[in-house]
Design a protein around this motif. Structure first.
Motif, PDB file in Angstrom:
ATOM      1  N   ALA A   1       0.806  -1.219   0.000  1.00 54.41           N
ATOM      2  CA  ALA A   1       0.000   0.000   0.000  1.00 54.41           C
ATOM      3  C   ALA A   1       0.829   1.252   0.000  1.00 54.41           C
ATOM      4  O   ALA A   1       0.330   2.333   0.235  1.00 54.41           O
ATOM      5  CB  ALA A   1      -0.926  -0.008   1.221  1.00 54.41           C
ATOM      6  N   ALA A   2       2.104   1.137  -0.313  1.00 55.93           N
ATOM      7  CA  ALA A   2       2.988   2.303  -0.242  1.00 55.93           C
ATOM      8  C   ALA A   2       2.565   3.384  -1.202  1.00 55.93           C
ATOM      9  O   ALA A   2       2.595   4.572  -0.890  1.00 55.93           O
ATOM     10  CB  ALA A   2       4.420   1.868  -0.523  1.00 55.93           C
TER      11      ALA A   2
ATOM     12  N   SER B   1      -0.407   4.078  -2.419  1.00 55.60           N
ATOM     13  CA  SER B   1      -1.610   4.768  -1.981  1.00 55.60           C
ATOM     14  C   SER B   1      -1.308   5.723  -0.855  1.00 55.60           C
ATOM     15  O   SER B   1      -1.888   6.791  -0.746  1.00 55.60           O
ATOM     16  CB  SER B   1      -2.672   3.756  -1.541  1.00 55.60           C
ATOM     17  OG  SER B   1      -2.215   3.018  -0.427  1.00 55.60           O
ATOM     18  N   GLY B   2      -0.361   5.341   0.040  1.00 55.26           N
ATOM     19  CA  GLY B   2       0.018   6.239   1.124  1.00 55.26           C
ATOM     20  C   GLY B   2       0.696   7.472   0.611  1.00 55.26           C
ATOM     21  O   GLY B   2       0.472   8.577   1.078  1.00 55.26           O
TER      22      GLY B   2
ATOM     23  N   SER C   1       0.784  -1.416   7.997  1.00 55.41           N
ATOM     24  CA  SER C   1       1.955  -1.871   7.256  1.00 55.41           C
ATOM     25  C   SER C   1       3.214  -1.146   7.704  1.00 55.41           C
ATOM     26  O   SER C   1       4.252  -1.764   7.970  1.00 55.41           O
ATOM     27  CB  SER C   1       1.723  -1.657   5.761  1.00 55.41           C
ATOM     28  OG  SER C   1       2.814  -2.108   5.008  1.00 55.41           O
ATOM     29  N   TYR C   2       3.125   0.180   7.825  1.00 54.08           N
ATOM     30  CA  TYR C   2       4.284   0.964   8.271  1.00 54.08           C
ATOM     31  C   TYR C   2       4.632   0.652   9.728  1.00 54.08           C
ATOM     32  O   TYR C   2       5.805   0.531  10.086  1.00 54.08           O
ATOM     33  CB  TYR C   2       4.003   2.461   8.111  1.00 54.08           C
ATOM     34  CG  TYR C   2       3.962   2.938   6.675  1.00 54.08           C
ATOM     35  CD1 TYR C   2       4.591   2.219   5.658  1.00 54.08           C
ATOM     36  CD2 TYR C   2       3.308   4.120   6.327  1.00 54.08           C
ATOM     37  CE1 TYR C   2       4.550   2.663   4.348  1.00 54.08           C
ATOM     38  CE2 TYR C   2       3.279   4.573   5.023  1.00 54.08           C
ATOM     39  CZ  TYR C   2       3.893   3.840   4.036  1.00 54.08           C
ATOM     40  OH  TYR C   2       3.867   4.278   2.742  1.00 54.08           O
TER      41      TYR C   2
ATOM     42  N   PHE D   1      -2.805   8.448   7.140  1.00 52.29           N
ATOM     43  CA  PHE D   1      -2.924   7.139   6.505  1.00 52.29           C
ATOM     44  C   PHE D   1      -4.220   6.437   6.921  1.00 52.29           C
ATOM     45  O   PHE D   1      -4.733   6.655   8.016  1.00 52.29           O
ATOM     46  CB  PHE D   1      -1.744   6.241   6.900  1.00 52.29           C
ATOM     47  CG  PHE D   1      -0.402   6.815   6.559  1.00 52.29           C
ATOM     48  CD1 PHE D   1      -0.145   7.325   5.306  1.00 52.29           C
ATOM     49  CD2 PHE D   1       0.611   6.835   7.502  1.00 52.29           C
ATOM     50  CE1 PHE D   1       1.088   7.855   4.977  1.00 52.29           C
ATOM     51  CE2 PHE D   1       1.854   7.351   7.199  1.00 52.29           C
ATOM     52  CZ  PHE D   1       2.101   7.868   5.931  1.00 52.29           C
TER      53      PHE D   1
ATOM     54  N   GLN E   1      -2.663   1.062   5.632  1.00 49.89           N
ATOM     55  CA  GLN E   1      -1.351   1.643   5.380  1.00 49.89           C
ATOM     56  C   GLN E   1      -0.600   1.864   6.691  1.00 49.89           C
ATOM     57  O   GLN E   1       0.598   1.585   6.798  1.00 49.89           O
ATOM     58  CB  GLN E   1      -1.505   2.975   4.644  1.00 49.89           C
ATOM     59  CG  GLN E   1      -0.190   3.645   4.259  1.00 49.89           C
ATOM     60  CD  GLN E   1       0.541   2.877   3.197  1.00 49.89           C
ATOM     61  OE1 GLN E   1       0.242   2.993   2.018  1.00 49.89           O
ATOM     62  NE2 GLN E   1       1.507   2.054   3.594  1.00 49.89           N
TER      63      GLN E   1
END
Length: 484
Positions: free
Chosen positions: A3-4, A6-7, A215-216, A208, A212
């Protein structure tokens, strides 16, 4: 991190600057492909990958495969530096220093192209002269009862180098080379280039989404677990110290105020880090020690709150008022954006004002929001952590101390002459060498191991000898060996 993209799209300004840097790297890479390296030969092009291998590379790696990755190359230490001013860049040994891409506390970060490796890096350039001038100024005496000696700014840099040379994890930024010529003012540190910069600027109107943020946060969680496994407390976790790579993976940067400890946890006594991310136990008026691991968990909680709300849970324009809020106010969750109850629960557990009952890293890894109710577990500690040691001797050896009165007199003479070289050396011998890279210090929206100047001081890390406004009331000196 799927999802990088989209972030990044949710942050138009940061995405624009990151895209500009990525385009610059791509353009310069194309140009460099038509140049002959100084060593007279070019490495062979990569072999064409078969369709079968392409399919394998798309497969998600198992935990066993993750653990069998190749260890990083040792950090290169270079004591001889040749600096030449070119028409469009500064040549530093095999590096061509290009445009500035960020600013730190004591210098700048430049885009650097390594001609030998044919690869781009982020080159942090700090002034030893400037850091030495800061020593002894704007400082308060250490707390009573503390037997540790505060670290000076230049000592902090060498401590950071000693730590980074040892670390090897996919969620920790890698230090590739240190160029430290005793006859030059500038100390250069080449880091792997994180082209997308800081994961987020705070405050931010486009935070976010939960997927997202998860994930981070999982990347940060594994990075912190690795640091604690290596007996290192980061002490300054915040979004601007989390850098995003092209692969969407987050890596932790800036170890300038970190602590190395012995035993099961660090017992700290003094204040360090960024005010808005400091834990309440650091603000007690009575003398006490506090858990280093619990400090990092609190800062991770503030960071996660920033991820989903775009702002810190406690904020004030005045440091004293900020401290009171952190000490007394409960965490408030805005109605918008909408955040799930599982995430709110996790944030509340991380922002528990009592460090004794605050959730721990192993417990966070098992939380239902982090694992999506067990459907996506994180690797065990032993599956992604490998023991390395940063001994006291190694840290001490990386710190350059002035040993005698004659050396102090020599340094003062250097400062008067505005030269870090030997003031008694024949001038003709130094005329062949440029002292430093030209140009002023620019401020960018992101910077490796640095922060933007367009944010309130409560969101900026405290730095020795560089205090603005309310930050003058903070004392952030501490020793790296504070332990149980």
């Amino acid at each position: 991190m799927s999802a990088a993209d989209s972030g990044a799209a949710s942050h138009p300004e940061a995405d624009s600057d990151s895209s500009e840097l990525a385009d610059m790297v791509a353009a310069m890479s194309t140009t460099s492909s038509h140049m002959t390296p100084p060593n007279g030969y070019r490495s062979a092009p990569p072999r064409t990958t078969t369709p079968h291998r392409l399919a394998m590379s798309d497969r998600k790696l198992s935990l066993q495969e993750r653990g069998s990755r190749v260890a990083r190359q040792p950090t290169i230490e270079t004591k001889r530096v040749s600096i030449t001013d070119g028409e469009d860049c500064v040549q530093l040994n095999q590096y061509k220093l290009q445009s500035e891409i960020g600013k730190g506390s004591y210098g700048v970060v430049k885009l650097a192209y390594n001609e030998d490796a044919e690869q781009f890096y982020a080159m942090k350039v700090v002034s030893k002269k400037k850091m030495m001038k800061q020593c002894g100024f704007f400082r308060r005496p250490p707390p009573q009862g503390s037997c540790s000696k505060p670290l000076e700014p230049l000592q902090r840099v060498y401590q950071e180098i000693a730590i980074l040379k040892k670390l090897d994890h996919h969620n920790i930024v890698k230090l590739v080379e240190v160029l430290d010529d005793p006859s030059e003012d500038k100390l250069h540190m080449a880091f792997e280039l994180m082209t997308k910069g800081a994961v987020m600027e705070v405050p931010n109107e486009s935070p976010f989404g939960e997927d997202q943020a998860r994930s981070y946060f999982r990347d940060v969680l594994l990075g912190i677990e690795y640091l604690h496994y290596q007996k290192i407390i980061h002490r300054d976790i915040k979004p601007t110290n989390l850098l995003l790579g092209e692969d969407g993976r987050v890596k932790i940067a800036d170890f300038g105020v970190s602590n190395v400890f012995e035993g099961s946890d660090a017992r700290l006594f003094s204040t360090a880090g960024t005010p808005a991310f400091m834990a309440p136990e650091m603000m007690s008026e009575r003398e006490q020690s506090f858990s280093g691991k619990a400090l990092d968990v609190w800062a991770m909680g503030v960071t996660l709150y920033c991820f989903v709300y775009g702002k810190c849970p406690f904020y004030s324009e005045f440091i004293v008022e900020l401290h009171i809020k952190i000490l007394t106010q409960a965490v408030l969750f805005p109605e918008t954006p909408t955040v799930g109850e599982d995430l709110k629960e996790l944030i509340a557990l991380m922002l528990d004002k009592n460090p004794e009952t605050r959730i721990t890293i192993p417990q966070i890894k098992l939380h239902q929001w982090v694992t999506q109710h067990g459907s996506d577990p994180l690797p065990l500690e032993e599956e992604h952590c490998t023991v390395v040691e940063v001994t006291v001797e190694e840290v001490q050896n990386s710190i350059r101390l002035i040993p005698s009165l004659s050396a102090v007199i020599l340094v003062k003479s250097m400062l008067r002459k505005r030269s870090f070289g030997n003031p008694f050396e024949c001038p003709s011998q130094r005329a062949q060498r440029s002292m430093s890279a030209p140009g002023g210090l620019l401020t960018g929206p992101w910077g490796l191991l640095g922060s933007s100047l367009h944010v309130h001081p409560s969101l900026m890390a405290s730095n020795d000898g560089s205090r603005d406004g309310e930050l003058e009331d903070l004392y952030e000196d501490e020793a790296f060996t504070e332990s149980t």
